[in-house]
Design a protein around this motif. Structure first.
Motif, PDB file in Angstrom:
ATOM      1  N   SER A  28     -11.642   3.685   5.809  1.00 45.90           N
ATOM      2  CA  SER A  28     -10.650   4.272   4.901  1.00 45.90           C
ATOM      3  C   SER A  28      -9.721   5.205   5.670  1.00 45.90           C
ATOM      4  O   SER A  28     -10.091   5.770   6.701  1.00 45.90           O
ATOM      5  N   ARG A  29      -8.490   5.363   5.164  1.00 40.83           N
ATOM      6  CA  ARG A  29      -7.482   6.195   5.832  1.00 40.83           C
ATOM      7  C   ARG A  29      -7.110   7.369   4.943  1.00 40.83           C
ATOM      8  O   ARG A  29      -6.987   7.220   3.717  1.00 40.83           O
ATOM      9  N   ASP A  30      -6.875   8.519   5.569  1.00 39.17           N
ATOM     10  CA  ASP A  30      -6.337   9.644   4.818  1.00 39.17           C
ATOM     11  C   ASP A  30      -4.812   9.610   4.875  1.00 39.17           C
ATOM     12  O   ASP A  30      -4.218   8.650   5.369  1.00 39.17           O
ATOM     13  N   ILE A  31      -4.165  10.651   4.395  1.00 38.96           N
ATOM     14  CA  ILE A  31      -2.710  10.656   4.319  1.00 38.96           C
ATOM     15  C   ILE A  31      -2.051  10.587   5.696  1.00 38.96           C
ATOM     16  O   ILE A  31      -0.920  10.137   5.851  1.00 38.96           O
ATOM     17  N   ASP A  32      -2.782  11.018   6.722  1.00 40.76           N
ATOM     18  CA  ASP A  32      -2.275  10.964   8.103  1.00 40.76           C
ATOM     19  C   ASP A  32      -2.691   9.685   8.825  1.00 40.76           C
ATOM     20  O   ASP A  32      -2.530   9.590  10.045  1.00 40.76           O
ATOM     21  N   LYS A  33      -3.259   8.736   8.086  1.00 44.64           N
ATOM     22  CA  LYS A  33      -3.720   7.456   8.616  1.00 44.64           C
ATOM     23  C   LYS A  33      -4.940   7.594   9.528  1.00 44.64           C
ATOM     24  O   LYS A  33      -5.195   6.736  10.370  1.00 44.64           O
ATOM     25  N   HIS A  34      -5.685   8.664   9.358  1.00 44.16           N
ATOM     26  CA  HIS A  34      -6.882   8.874  10.152  1.00 44.16           C
ATOM     27  C   HIS A  34      -8.103   8.310   9.427  1.00 44.16           C
ATOM     28  O   HIS A  34      -8.253   8.482   8.215  1.00 44.16           O
ATOM     29  N   THR A  35      -8.975   7.671  10.186  1.00 41.55           N
ATOM     30  CA  THR A  35     -10.237   7.194   9.641  1.00 41.55           C
ATOM     31  C   THR A  35     -11.278   8.311   9.728  1.00 41.55           C
ATOM     32  O   THR A  35     -11.102   9.294  10.461  1.00 41.55           O
ATOM     33  N   THR A  59     -13.078   1.243  17.065  1.00 39.92           N
ATOM     34  CA  THR A  59     -12.394   2.070  18.058  1.00 39.92           C
ATOM     35  C   THR A  59     -10.999   1.547  18.355  1.00 39.92           C
ATOM     36  O   THR A  59     -10.245   2.185  19.087  1.00 39.92           O
ATOM     37  N   THR A  60     -10.650   0.392  17.814  1.00 44.00           N
ATOM     38  CA  THR A  60      -9.376  -0.233  18.163  1.00 44.00           C
ATOM     39  C   THR A  60      -8.272   0.057  17.157  1.00 44.00           C
ATOM     40  O   THR A  60      -7.112  -0.252  17.412  1.00 44.00           O
ATOM     41  N   ILE A  61      -8.608   0.658  16.025  1.00 47.89           N
ATOM     42  CA  ILE A  61      -7.590   0.990  15.030  1.00 47.89           C
ATOM     43  C   ILE A  61      -6.698   2.101  15.577  1.00 47.89           C
ATOM     44  O   ILE A  61      -7.186   3.122  16.057  1.00 47.89           O
ATOM     45  N   GLY A  66       0.478   5.500  17.604  1.00 44.31           N
ATOM     46  CA  GLY A  66      -0.221   4.528  18.431  1.00 44.31           C
ATOM     47  C   GLY A  66      -1.438   5.045  19.155  1.00 44.31           C
ATOM     48  O   GLY A  66      -1.962   4.379  20.053  1.00 44.31           O
ATOM     49  N   LEU A  67      -1.898   6.226  18.783  1.00 40.15           N
ATOM     50  CA  LEU A  67      -3.051   6.816  19.469  1.00 40.15           C
ATOM     51  C   LEU A  67      -4.340   6.107  19.079  1.00 40.15           C
ATOM     52  O   LEU A  67      -4.584   5.829  17.908  1.00 40.15           O
ATOM     53  N   THR A  68      -5.170   5.843  20.075  1.00 41.06           N
ATOM     54  CA  THR A  68      -6.515   5.343  19.835  1.00 41.06           C
ATOM     55  C   THR A  68      -7.507   6.487  20.019  1.00 41.06           C
ATOM     56  O   THR A  68      -7.148   7.585  20.454  1.00 41.06           O
ATOM     57  N   LEU A  69      -8.757   6.225  19.713  1.00 34.75           N
ATOM     58  CA  LEU A  69      -9.781   7.256  19.882  1.00 34.75           C
ATOM     59  C   LEU A  69      -9.921   7.665  21.345  1.00 34.75           C
ATOM     60  O   LEU A  69     -10.201   8.828  21.649  1.00 34.75           O
ATOM     61  N   LEU A  70      -9.712   6.719  22.251  1.00 33.94           N
ATOM     62  CA  LEU A  70      -9.827   7.058  23.666  1.00 33.94           C
ATOM     63  C   LEU A  70      -8.687   7.974  24.112  1.00 33.94           C
ATOM     64  O   LEU A  70      -8.881   8.872  24.938  1.00 33.94           O
ATOM     65  N   ASP A  96      -0.034   4.204  24.049  1.00 35.02           N
ATOM     66  CA  ASP A  96       0.436   4.672  22.747  1.00 35.02           C
ATOM     67  C   ASP A  96       1.936   4.432  22.606  1.00 35.02           C
ATOM     68  O   ASP A  96       2.533   3.693  23.402  1.00 35.02           O
ATOM     69  N   SER A  97       2.551   5.050  21.631  1.00 34.64           N
ATOM     70  CA  SER A  97       3.955   4.749  21.330  1.00 34.64           C
ATOM     71  C   SER A  97       4.914   5.184  22.438  1.00 34.64           C
ATOM     72  O   SER A  97       6.031   4.671  22.528  1.00 34.64           O
ATOM     73  N   ILE A  98       4.519   6.123  23.282  1.00 33.97           N
ATOM     74  CA  ILE A  98       5.364   6.521  24.415  1.00 33.97           C
ATOM     75  C   ILE A  98       4.888   5.901  25.723  1.00 33.97           C
ATOM     76  O   ILE A  98       5.412   6.219  26.796  1.00 33.97           O
ATOM     77  N   GLY A  99       3.899   5.015  25.611  1.00 33.36           N
ATOM     78  CA  GLY A  99       3.417   4.313  26.789  1.00 33.36           C
ATOM     79  C   GLY A  99       2.316   5.027  27.541  1.00 33.36           C
ATOM     80  O   GLY A  99       1.886   4.578  28.605  1.00 33.36           O
ATOM     81  N   PHE A 100       1.832   6.138  27.004  1.00 34.45           N
ATOM     82  CA  PHE A 100       0.759   6.879  27.668  1.00 34.45           C
ATOM     83  C   PHE A 100      -0.573   6.148  27.499  1.00 34.45           C
ATOM     84  O   PHE A 100      -0.942   5.735  26.398  1.00 34.45           O
TER      85      PHE A 100
END
Length: 204
Positions: A28-35, A59-61, A66-70, A96-100
């Motif tokens: 499930s996601r909260d308002i910030d799209k966090h599980t 772990t891939t969501i 574009g941030l992952t848990l890692l 992520d979204s800036i390529g990091f």
């Protein structure tokens, strides 16, 4: 925010387990799209995170930007969480979204042990972000001398360029990081290129 989010955020592992037994939705996601798994990791509750991973947490969501848990554990300096996430299919070189990558974030934030752990576990050190900056560029412009030296000792090319043609030396000079400039110039006089030009024709 669901009850599972709240329990995960507070590290209440027994409550999380009970909620999952009653079929709370682990993705499930909260308002910030966090599980809920993201919330547990963000607050350093790794036992709670491990439980949710065993019960199907992904772990891939990707979350915001574009941030992952890692990426998150690299930002927040949780080196002991890296192996846990990699055992559950995290991509060590995800961008992520800036390529990091996670390694970019660890170098940017000055988290030396995370940098070391990621490299030991196979992170690619010369991936560029959207601007072509590598983790070495990030560490150099932020003034993290210990990480710059460590990356050089691991064989990273000190003359690698970003999309603007700038080397880590260029970036350190632009950010007035005198200790990094001295380190790069003195590290190996036979390797550092003092005359390399960026796209505007500027040398360091």
């Amino acid at each position: 925010e669901t009850p599972l989010h709240r329990a995960a955020l507070q590290g209440h592992t027994d409550t999380v387990e009970l909620l999952l037994e009653f079929r709370a939705y682990v993705e499930s996601r909260d308002i910030d799209k966090h599980t809920p798994l993201y919330c547990a990791v963000q607050h350093g509750h790794m036992a709670t995170a491990a439980l949710m991973l065993r019960r199907g947490g992904s772990t891939t969501i990707e979350c915001t930007e574009g941030l992952t848990l890692l990426h998150l554990v690299a930002q927040l300096n949780y080196p002991d969480a890296i192996k846990l996430l990699l055992r559950h299919q995290s991509d060590i070189n995800a961008q992520d979204s800036i390529g990091f990558t996670p390694l970019h974030w660890a170098a940017q934030e000055g988290h030396g042990y995370v940098v070391e752990r990621l490299l030991d576990l196979g992170a690619a050190a010369e991936i560029g972000d959207r601007s072509g900056s590598t983790p070495l560029h990030c560490a150099a412009q932020q003034g993290h001398a210990a990480i710059v030296k460590f990356l050089l000792l691991r064989g990273l090319a000190m003359n690698i360029r970003d999309h603007a043609g700038c080397t880590p030396l260029h970036r350190a000079i632009q950010k007035e990081q005198a200790s990094i400039v001295e380190l790069l110039l003195s590290y190996d006089v036979h390797k550092v290129n003092r005359e390399v030009q960026d796209q505007r024709g500027c040398t360091p």
